[in-house]
Design a protein around this motif. Sequence first.
Motif, PDB file in Angstrom:
ATOM      1  N   LEU A 185       0.852  -1.184   0.000  1.00  0.00           N
ATOM      2  CA  LEU A 185       0.000   0.000   0.000  1.00  0.00           C
ATOM      3  C   LEU A 185       0.883   1.227   0.000  1.00  0.00           C
ATOM      4  O   LEU A 185       1.928   1.248   0.653  1.00  0.00           O
ATOM      5  CB  LEU A 185      -0.890   0.020   1.243  1.00  0.00           C
ATOM      6  N   VAL A 186       0.480   2.246  -0.738  1.00  0.00           N
ATOM      7  CA  VAL A 186       1.186   3.526  -0.725  1.00  0.00           C
ATOM      8  C   VAL A 186       0.158   4.589  -0.375  1.00  0.00           C
ATOM      9  O   VAL A 186      -1.034   4.420  -0.603  1.00  0.00           O
ATOM     10  CB  VAL A 186       1.885   3.836  -2.068  1.00  0.00           C
ATOM     11  N   GLY A 187       0.642   5.681   0.217  1.00  0.00           N
ATOM     12  CA  GLY A 187      -0.323   6.670   0.640  1.00  0.00           C
ATOM     13  C   GLY A 187       0.250   8.042   0.764  1.00  0.00           C
ATOM     14  O   GLY A 187       1.357   8.319   0.303  1.00  0.00           O
ATOM     15  N   ASP A 188      -0.512   8.873   1.433  1.00  0.00           N
ATOM     16  CA  ASP A 188      -0.046  10.228   1.649  1.00  0.00           C
ATOM     17  C   ASP A 188       0.675  10.305   2.993  1.00  0.00           C
ATOM     18  O   ASP A 188       0.856   9.295   3.675  1.00  0.00           O
ATOM     19  CB  ASP A 188      -1.199  11.233   1.538  1.00  0.00           C
ATOM     20  N   THR A 189       1.084  11.479   3.375  1.00  0.00           N
ATOM     21  CA  THR A 189       1.930  11.626   4.558  1.00  0.00           C
ATOM     22  C   THR A 189       1.219  11.290   5.865  1.00  0.00           C
ATOM     23  O   THR A 189       1.876  11.022   6.850  1.00  0.00           O
ATOM     24  CB  THR A 189       2.493  13.066   4.647  1.00  0.00           C
ATOM     25  N   ASP A 190      -0.119  11.278   5.882  1.00  0.00           N
ATOM     26  CA  ASP A 190      -0.808  10.886   7.113  1.00  0.00           C
ATOM     27  C   ASP A 190      -0.954   9.375   7.233  1.00  0.00           C
ATOM     28  O   ASP A 190      -1.543   8.879   8.177  1.00  0.00           O
ATOM     29  CB  ASP A 190      -2.150  11.591   7.251  1.00  0.00           C
ATOM     30  N   GLY A 191      -0.417   8.626   6.260  1.00  0.00           N
ATOM     31  CA  GLY A 191      -0.411   7.175   6.322  1.00  0.00           C
ATOM     32  C   GLY A 191      -1.631   6.495   5.758  1.00  0.00           C
ATOM     33  O   GLY A 191      -1.677   5.263   5.721  1.00  0.00           O
ATOM     34  N   ARG A 192      -2.639   7.249   5.327  1.00  0.00           N
ATOM     35  CA  ARG A 192      -3.814   6.633   4.707  1.00  0.00           C
ATOM     36  C   ARG A 192      -3.431   6.108   3.329  1.00  0.00           C
ATOM     37  O   ARG A 192      -2.897   6.860   2.520  1.00  0.00           O
ATOM     38  CB  ARG A 192      -4.929   7.652   4.543  1.00  0.00           C
ATOM     39  N   PRO A 193      -3.714   4.849   3.042  1.00  0.00           N
ATOM     40  CA  PRO A 193      -3.391   4.350   1.700  1.00  0.00           C
ATOM     41  C   PRO A 193      -4.307   4.967   0.651  1.00  0.00           C
ATOM     42  O   PRO A 193      -5.496   5.154   0.879  1.00  0.00           O
ATOM     43  CB  PRO A 193      -3.603   2.843   1.804  1.00  0.00           C
ATOM     44  N   THR A 194      -3.711   5.324  -0.477  1.00  0.00           N
ATOM     45  CA  THR A 194      -4.462   5.879  -1.603  1.00  0.00           C
ATOM     46  C   THR A 194      -4.275   5.040  -2.862  1.00  0.00           C
ATOM     47  O   THR A 194      -4.883   5.331  -3.887  1.00  0.00           O
ATOM     48  CB  THR A 194      -4.023   7.327  -1.891  1.00  0.00           C
ATOM     49  N   GLY A 195      -3.412   4.037  -2.777  1.00  0.00           N
ATOM     50  CA  GLY A 195      -3.153   3.176  -3.915  1.00  0.00           C
ATOM     51  C   GLY A 195      -2.259   2.027  -3.517  1.00  0.00           C
ATOM     52  O   GLY A 195      -1.935   1.842  -2.339  1.00  0.00           O
ATOM     53  N   GLY A 196      -1.857   1.261  -4.521  1.00  0.00           N
ATOM     54  CA  GLY A 196      -1.008   0.117  -4.258  1.00  0.00           C
ATOM     55  C   GLY A 196      -0.077  -0.168  -5.419  1.00  0.00           C
ATOM     56  O   GLY A 196      -0.311   0.253  -6.543  1.00  0.00           O
ATOM     57  N   ILE A 197       1.000  -0.887  -5.094  1.00  0.00           N
ATOM     58  CA  ILE A 197       1.953  -1.347  -6.097  1.00  0.00           C
ATOM     59  C   ILE A 197       2.030  -2.857  -5.956  1.00  0.00           C
ATOM     60  O   ILE A 197       2.330  -3.380  -4.877  1.00  0.00           O
ATOM     61  CB  ILE A 197       3.341  -0.710  -5.891  1.00  0.00           C
ATOM     62  N   GLY A 198       1.725  -3.545  -7.056  1.00  0.00           N
ATOM     63  CA  GLY A 198       1.665  -4.996  -7.020  1.00  0.00           C
ATOM     64  C   GLY A 198       2.586  -5.654  -8.029  1.00  0.00           C
ATOM     65  O   GLY A 198       2.959  -5.063  -9.044  1.00  0.00           O
ATOM     66  N   GLN A 199       2.942  -6.876  -7.716  1.00  0.00           N
ATOM     67  CA  GLN A 199       3.799  -7.698  -8.567  1.00  0.00           C
ATOM     68  C   GLN A 199       2.939  -8.353  -9.640  1.00  0.00           C
ATOM     69  O   GLN A 199       2.015  -9.087  -9.325  1.00  0.00           O
ATOM     70  CB  GLN A 199       4.480  -8.769  -7.714  1.00  0.00           C
ATOM     71  N   SER A 200       3.225  -8.067 -10.908  1.00  0.00           N
ATOM     72  CA  SER A 200       2.505  -8.750 -11.984  1.00  0.00           C
ATOM     73  C   SER A 200       3.210 -10.061 -12.284  1.00  0.00           C
ATOM     74  O   SER A 200       4.373 -10.249 -11.975  1.00  0.00           O
ATOM     75  CB  SER A 200       2.438  -7.874 -13.234  1.00  0.00           C
ATOM     76  N   GLY A 201       2.485 -10.957 -12.873  1.00  0.00           N
ATOM     77  CA  GLY A 201       3.041 -12.256 -13.236  1.00  0.00           C
ATOM     78  C   GLY A 201       2.335 -12.771 -14.474  1.00  0.00           C
ATOM     79  O   GLY A 201       1.533 -12.062 -15.088  1.00  0.00           O
ATOM     80  N   PRO A 202       2.592 -14.009 -14.843  1.00  0.00           N
ATOM     81  CA  PRO A 202       2.009 -14.545 -16.073  1.00  0.00           C
ATOM     82  C   PRO A 202       0.480 -14.590 -16.066  1.00  0.00           C
ATOM     83  O   PRO A 202      -0.137 -14.515 -17.114  1.00  0.00           O
ATOM     84  CB  PRO A 202       2.591 -15.956 -16.187  1.00  0.00           C
ATOM     85  N   ASP A 203      -0.138 -14.670 -14.894  1.00  0.00           N
ATOM     86  CA  ASP A 203      -1.598 -14.718 -14.825  1.00  0.00           C
ATOM     87  C   ASP A 203      -2.215 -13.379 -14.451  1.00  0.00           C
ATOM     88  O   ASP A 203      -3.420 -13.295 -14.226  1.00  0.00           O
ATOM     89  CB  ASP A 203      -2.037 -15.775 -13.806  1.00  0.00           C
ATOM     90  N   SER A 204      -1.419 -12.315 -14.389  1.00  0.00           N
ATOM     91  CA  SER A 204      -1.941 -11.003 -14.023  1.00  0.00           C
ATOM     92  C   SER A 204      -2.865 -10.482 -15.119  1.00  0.00           C
ATOM     93  O   SER A 204      -2.561 -10.621 -16.302  1.00  0.00           O
ATOM     94  CB  SER A 204      -0.801 -10.004 -13.819  1.00  0.00           C
ATOM     95  N   PRO A 205      -3.983  -9.854 -14.715  1.00  0.00           N
ATOM     96  CA  PRO A 205      -4.907  -9.340 -15.734  1.00  0.00           C
ATOM     97  C   PRO A 205      -4.364  -8.124 -16.480  1.00  0.00           C
ATOM     98  O   PRO A 205      -4.836  -7.813 -17.562  1.00  0.00           O
ATOM     99  CB  PRO A 205      -6.161  -8.978 -14.927  1.00  0.00           C
ATOM    100  N   PHE A 206      -3.371  -7.422 -15.910  1.00  0.00           N
ATOM    101  CA  PHE A 206      -2.810  -6.258 -16.574  1.00  0.00           C
ATOM    102  C   PHE A 206      -1.461  -5.915 -15.971  1.00  0.00           C
ATOM    103  O   PHE A 206      -1.119  -6.342 -14.887  1.00  0.00           O
ATOM    104  CB  PHE A 206      -3.750  -5.046 -16.469  1.00  0.00           C
ATOM    105  N   THR A 207      -0.683  -5.164 -16.724  1.00  0.00           N
ATOM    106  CA  THR A 207       0.554  -4.543 -16.246  1.00  0.00           C
ATOM    107  C   THR A 207       0.428  -3.068 -16.576  1.00  0.00           C
ATOM    108  O   THR A 207      -0.011  -2.702 -17.656  1.00  0.00           O
ATOM    109  CB  THR A 207       1.793  -5.147 -16.943  1.00  0.00           C
ATOM    110  N   GLY A 208       0.781  -2.222 -15.646  1.00  0.00           N
ATOM    111  CA  GLY A 208       0.660  -0.782 -15.835  1.00  0.00           C
ATOM    112  C   GLY A 208      -0.135  -0.177 -14.706  1.00  0.00           C
ATOM    113  O   GLY A 208      -0.266  -0.761 -13.638  1.00  0.00           O
ATOM    114  N   ILE A 209      -0.688   0.993 -14.952  1.00  0.00           N
ATOM    115  CA  ILE A 209      -1.455   1.690 -13.923  1.00  0.00           C
ATOM    116  C   ILE A 209      -2.937   1.670 -14.261  1.00  0.00           C
ATOM    117  O   ILE A 209      -3.318   1.801 -15.426  1.00  0.00           O
ATOM    118  CB  ILE A 209      -0.956   3.139 -13.725  1.00  0.00           C
ATOM    119  N   VAL A 210      -3.734   1.457 -13.237  1.00  0.00           N
ATOM    120  CA  VAL A 210      -5.187   1.500 -13.364  1.00  0.00           C
ATOM    121  C   VAL A 210      -5.713   2.432 -12.296  1.00  0.00           C
ATOM    122  O   VAL A 210      -5.348   2.316 -11.129  1.00  0.00           O
ATOM    123  CB  VAL A 210      -5.819   0.099 -13.202  1.00  0.00           C
TER     124      VAL A 210
END
Length: 119
Positions: free
Chosen positions: A44-69
């Motif tokens: 999880l990634v977020g702003d300076t108050d620690g609230r998550p606003t998004g995520g960074i995930g590991q893609s693999g051969p079965d991942s539905p997408f690579t890139g940003i959504v």
Amino acid sequence: MTPTGHHPAPAWFDISTPDAARSRRFYQEMFGWPVNVLDETYALVGDTDGRPTGGIGQSGPDSPFTGIVVYFRVDDVDSTLVRAEALGGTRVMEPTETPVSRIAVFADPDGNLIGLLSR
């Protein structure tokens, strides 16, 4: 405007990448994002108050997408996904329950990936 009368705004983002550790370091240094690694596949990634606003995930051969959504909050993921398909979109990721929401991803007629999110 959607049929329910409100205008969805961006609510979340995911960056799916073949090297999640590298991307976490890059964005942490680039934007100063705090990073909370949940496991080797997702952080999880977020702003300076620690609230998550998004995520960074590991893609693999079965991942539905690579890139940003970017995810938009909607009242009902399933019916909105059906509406997207009726308008010419293509289902990329089936509706899925997460610990905090229900999500799905579709490609618009130009191939842009768009996420849907409901609580």
